[in-house]
Design an enzyme around this catalytic site. Structure first.
Site, short mmCIF file in Angstrom:
data_model
loop_
_atom_site.label_atom_id
_atom_site.label_comp_id
_atom_site.label_asym_id
_atom_site.label_seq_id
_atom_site.Cartn_x
_atom_site.Cartn_y
_atom_site.Cartn_z
N GLY A 103 -4.94 7.16 2.35
CA GLY A 103 -4.51 6.12 3.30
C GLY A 103 -3.27 5.40 2.78
O GLY A 103 -3.09 4.20 3.01
N LYS A 104 -2.40 6.14 2.12
CA LYS A 104 -1.19 5.53 1.55
C LYS A 104 -0.28 4.98 2.64
O LYS A 104 0.38 3.96 2.45
CB LYS A 104 -0.43 6.55 0.70
CG LYS A 104 -1.22 6.99 -0.54
CD LYS A 104 -0.46 7.98 -1.39
CE LYS A 104 -0.49 9.40 -0.87
NZ LYS A 104 -1.76 10.11 -0.97
N GLN A 154 0.41 13.34 -1.88
CA GLN A 154 -0.72 13.91 -2.64
C GLN A 154 -1.24 12.85 -3.63
O GLN A 154 -1.14 11.67 -3.32
CB GLN A 154 -0.34 15.22 -3.34
CG GLN A 154 -0.06 16.38 -2.39
CD GLN A 154 1.37 16.40 -1.88
OE1 GLN A 154 2.31 16.24 -2.65
NE2 GLN A 154 1.55 16.61 -0.60
N LEU A 174 -13.12 1.01 3.47
CA LEU A 174 -14.38 0.38 3.05
C LEU A 174 -15.38 0.37 4.21
O LEU A 174 -16.58 0.53 4.02
CB LEU A 174 -14.07 -1.05 2.58
CG LEU A 174 -15.19 -1.84 1.96
CD1 LEU A 174 -15.72 -1.15 0.69
CD2 LEU A 174 -14.73 -3.26 1.62
N ASP A 175 -14.87 0.21 5.42
CA ASP A 175 -15.72 0.13 6.61
C ASP A 175 -16.56 1.39 6.81
O ASP A 175 -17.65 1.34 7.36
CB ASP A 175 -14.87 -0.10 7.86
CG ASP A 175 -13.75 0.93 7.98
OD1 ASP A 175 -12.95 1.03 7.03
OD2 ASP A 175 -13.70 1.65 9.00
N ARG A 188 -12.16 17.87 5.72
CA ARG A 188 -12.11 17.56 4.29
C ARG A 188 -13.50 17.60 3.66
O ARG A 188 -14.48 17.26 4.33
CB ARG A 188 -11.50 16.18 4.08
CG ARG A 188 -10.06 16.12 4.56
CD ARG A 188 -9.48 14.71 4.43
NE ARG A 188 -8.13 14.69 4.95
CZ ARG A 188 -7.61 13.68 5.67
NH1 ARG A 188 -8.33 12.61 5.93
NH2 ARG A 188 -6.38 13.75 6.10
N GLY A 209 0.75 14.31 4.59
CA GLY A 209 0.52 13.81 5.94
C GLY A 209 0.16 12.35 5.88
O GLY A 209 -0.83 11.98 5.27
N HIS A 210 1.01 11.52 6.44
CA HIS A 210 0.71 10.09 6.50
C HIS A 210 0.47 9.75 7.97
O HIS A 210 1.30 10.07 8.81
CB HIS A 210 1.91 9.26 6.06
CG HIS A 210 2.23 9.37 4.61
ND1 HIS A 210 1.30 9.14 3.63
CD2 HIS A 210 3.38 9.65 3.98
CE1 HIS A 210 1.87 9.30 2.45
NE2 HIS A 210 3.12 9.61 2.63
N ASP A 265 -4.82 11.91 0.65
CA ASP A 265 -5.40 11.39 1.89
C ASP A 265 -6.13 10.06 1.69
O ASP A 265 -7.13 9.77 2.35
CB ASP A 265 -6.37 12.41 2.52
CG ASP A 265 -5.74 13.80 2.60
OD1 ASP A 265 -4.59 13.88 3.05
OD2 ASP A 265 -6.39 14.77 2.19
N GLY A 269 -10.27 -0.55 8.48
CA GLY A 269 -10.08 0.13 9.77
C GLY A 269 -8.66 0.63 9.89
O GLY A 269 -7.80 0.26 9.08
P1 IMP Z 1 0.04 23.02 -1.61
O1 IMP Z 1 0.54 21.67 -1.99
O2 IMP Z 1 0.21 23.36 -0.16
O3 IMP Z 1 0.55 24.10 -2.52
O4 IMP Z 1 -1.56 23.02 -1.82
C1 IMP Z 1 -2.15 22.91 -3.11
C2 IMP Z 1 -3.41 22.03 -3.05
O5 IMP Z 1 -3.03 20.69 -2.77
C3 IMP Z 1 -4.38 22.44 -1.96
O6 IMP Z 1 -5.70 22.19 -2.43
C4 IMP Z 1 -4.06 21.49 -0.83
O7 IMP Z 1 -5.15 21.29 0.04
C5 IMP Z 1 -3.74 20.22 -1.62
N1 IMP Z 1 -2.84 19.30 -0.90
C6 IMP Z 1 -1.52 19.43 -0.72
N2 IMP Z 1 -1.04 18.39 -0.02
C7 IMP Z 1 -2.08 17.57 0.22
C8 IMP Z 1 -2.21 16.31 0.86
O8 IMP Z 1 -1.25 15.68 1.34
N3 IMP Z 1 -3.47 15.79 0.89
C9 IMP Z 1 -4.53 16.41 0.33
N4 IMP Z 1 -4.45 17.58 -0.28
C10 IMP Z 1 -3.23 18.16 -0.35
#
Ligand code: IMP
Length: 435
Positions: free
Chosen positions: A15-16, A223, A331-332, A304, A40-41, A13, A414
């Site tokens: 911000g890729k 990730q 940074l903001d 989070r 999730g992007h 997460d 931003g």
């Molecule tokens: P899994 O990938 O669903 O098996 O989750 C394993 C761990 O990776 C957990 O702590 C999730 O919250 C974390 N995780 C998986 N994908 C993401 C992501 O895209 N962003 C942040 N954490 C992630």
């Protein structure tokens, strides 16, 4: 022609998506190489906001070919839903290329992810419950079903038969759940296969040909380093290799094909799910970061956990990835603090750790050693070049570069597309990762 890997250097997460957006103009192919729809992007293009989970962000740029490589695990239902949603917003999705070697997330993977987490109780990992871990486990156990199996109903049926025999026993006898009906699974998956046939191909050959032809390839990590199965904070990790090395195994490119490696770091840290987090902020500061940074998961909506920039972990990630540069996002968000903290070392049992501890016991119990820098107290959303930044914000970035030993080339201020600025030459003096 070299490829660029874009990787998260914290716990995800970072911000890729925003940085992909920055690089997309000069990119021909955007390749996902690991993970699945646990990612999730969020990308803001003009007045439109897109939340993508599985489809590479390249789909949003008509000149880019989006590729899902062999190292990704694919839930075909989710993929089709995501493609349909994009089509409904006028985005052409026929360009998507899907590796026949990618493994399928099956309904029993989703069910097992849920029940296994429940069984772990307070030791649960906090997974996204998308079936990621169970799908990768079957891949390693060599009983997984692959995307190309969807194209051959006989093979699909035979493999499903073998898999379901074991999974239904597990679901019913161990977890007290109902068995899955083979016919129903088969019917729905073969339908998905028909829908995806035109997209399925040998993506490693596509990637290699593109590299030979001098095309620009962006390997889009999902990730991040600290969630890496081999190098992250195991067992609180995901089941794939987000580090830049994974770009090769997950796409079929060779190690010499990836020469630019961009690490993305937030100006502070967040983590979702369980696991140690030495620089986790006290609740009052964490709440400020959650609200100012909008720190809710794109995939699960979970709040989070928030903390201060962890330079020890980032330095470790910089080494693992052999970063050539880093981009500092959000940074903001730090504008609301009078003083900003950076965790520059850990302490445990009277010992100080400047480098990432090799032993999980130390990491689990480590206390952060903070440096406190003066805040800048002004919004940064209007800054478009380094000289627009208050001197305190520039000093903060320079300290991050020094601690991570990596030049920061961009900073984002931003969510909008243009809220990003290139940092000047003085920021390029640290490059100490075997570069
Ligand atoms: P899994 O990938 O669903 O098996 O989750 C394993 C761990 O990776 C957990 O702590 C999730 O919250 C974390 N995780 C998986 N994908 C993401 C992501 O895209 N962003 C942040 N954490 C992630």
């Amino acid at each position: 022609m070299p490829g660029t890997a874009l990787v998260g250097i914290q716990w995800g997460d970072e911000g890729k998506g925003k940085v992909t957006d920055l690089l997309a103009a000069s990119t021909d192919y955007v390749v996902r190489y690991q993970g699945g729809n646990n990612a999730g992007h969020t990308i803001v293009v003009g007045s439109e906001k897109y939340a993508l989970h599985l489809v590479p962000t390249g789909i949003l740029y008509p000149h880019c070919i989006p590729v899902i490589g062999a190292g990704v695990v694919v839930d075909p239902q989710v993929l089709i839903e995501e493609l349909d949603a994009l089509e409904n917003r006028g985005i052409d999705t026929t360009r998507l290329l899907l590796s026949g070697n990618a493994h399928l997330i099956m309904p029993y993977h989703l069910e097992l992810d849920r029940v296994q987490e429940r069984r772990l109780g307070r030791n649960r990992l906090g997974t996204t419950k998308r079936g990621i871990g169970p799908a990768y486990a079957d891949k390693a156990a060599r009983i997984g079903l692959r995307v190309q199996d969807l194209l051959d109903p006989k093979i699909f049926s035979a493999k499903l038969e073998v898999a379901l025999k074991e999974k239904n026993l597990l679901l019913t006898r161990v977890y007290g759940r109902l068995p899955l009906d083979k016919r129903a699974v088969e019917d729905s998956y073969l339908e998905y296969g028909k829908r995806l046939t035109a997209n399925i191909t040998d993506t490693s050959a596509v990637v290699q040909r593109a590299l030979d032809d001098g095309k620009e390839i962006l390997f889009e990590g999902a990730q991040a380093a600290l969630l890496d199965l081999d190098h992250g904070t195991y067992p609180f990790v995901t089941s794939s290799n987000p580090v830049a090395g994974g770009a090769c195994t997950g796409s079929g490119a060779g190690p010499r094909d990836v020469t630019r490696i961009v690490g993305i770091a937030k100006a502070y840290c967040t983590r979702v799910g369980s696991g140690p987090f030495p620089s986790e902020a006290d609740p009052a500061d964490a709440d400020i970061l959650v609200e100012a940074g909008g720190e809710y998961g794109t995939t699960t909506g979970r709040k989070r956990r928030c903390g201060w920039f962890d330079a020890v972990a980032a330095r470790y990630a910089a080494r693992l990835n052999t970063l050539t540069e880093m981009v500092v996002t959000k940074l903001d968000v730090l504008s609301c603090f009078e003083a900003v903290k950076i965790c520059s070392a850990y302490e445990h049992a009277g010992e100080r750790f400047e480098e990432f501890p090799p032993n999980q016991t130390v990491f689990n119990k480590a206390s952060p050693v903070y440096e406190s820098l003066p805040g800048w107290g002004k919004p940064l959303g209007q800054a478009r070049q380094a000289s627009d930044l208050p001197k305190e914000a520039r000093a903060f970035l320079e300290r991050l570069e020094e601690l991570v030993r990596t030049p920061a080339t961009w900073a984002s201020v931003g969510p909008e597309r243009d809220q990003i600025l290139e940092l000047g030459a003085p920021h390029r003096k640290y490059s100490q990762h075997r570069g």
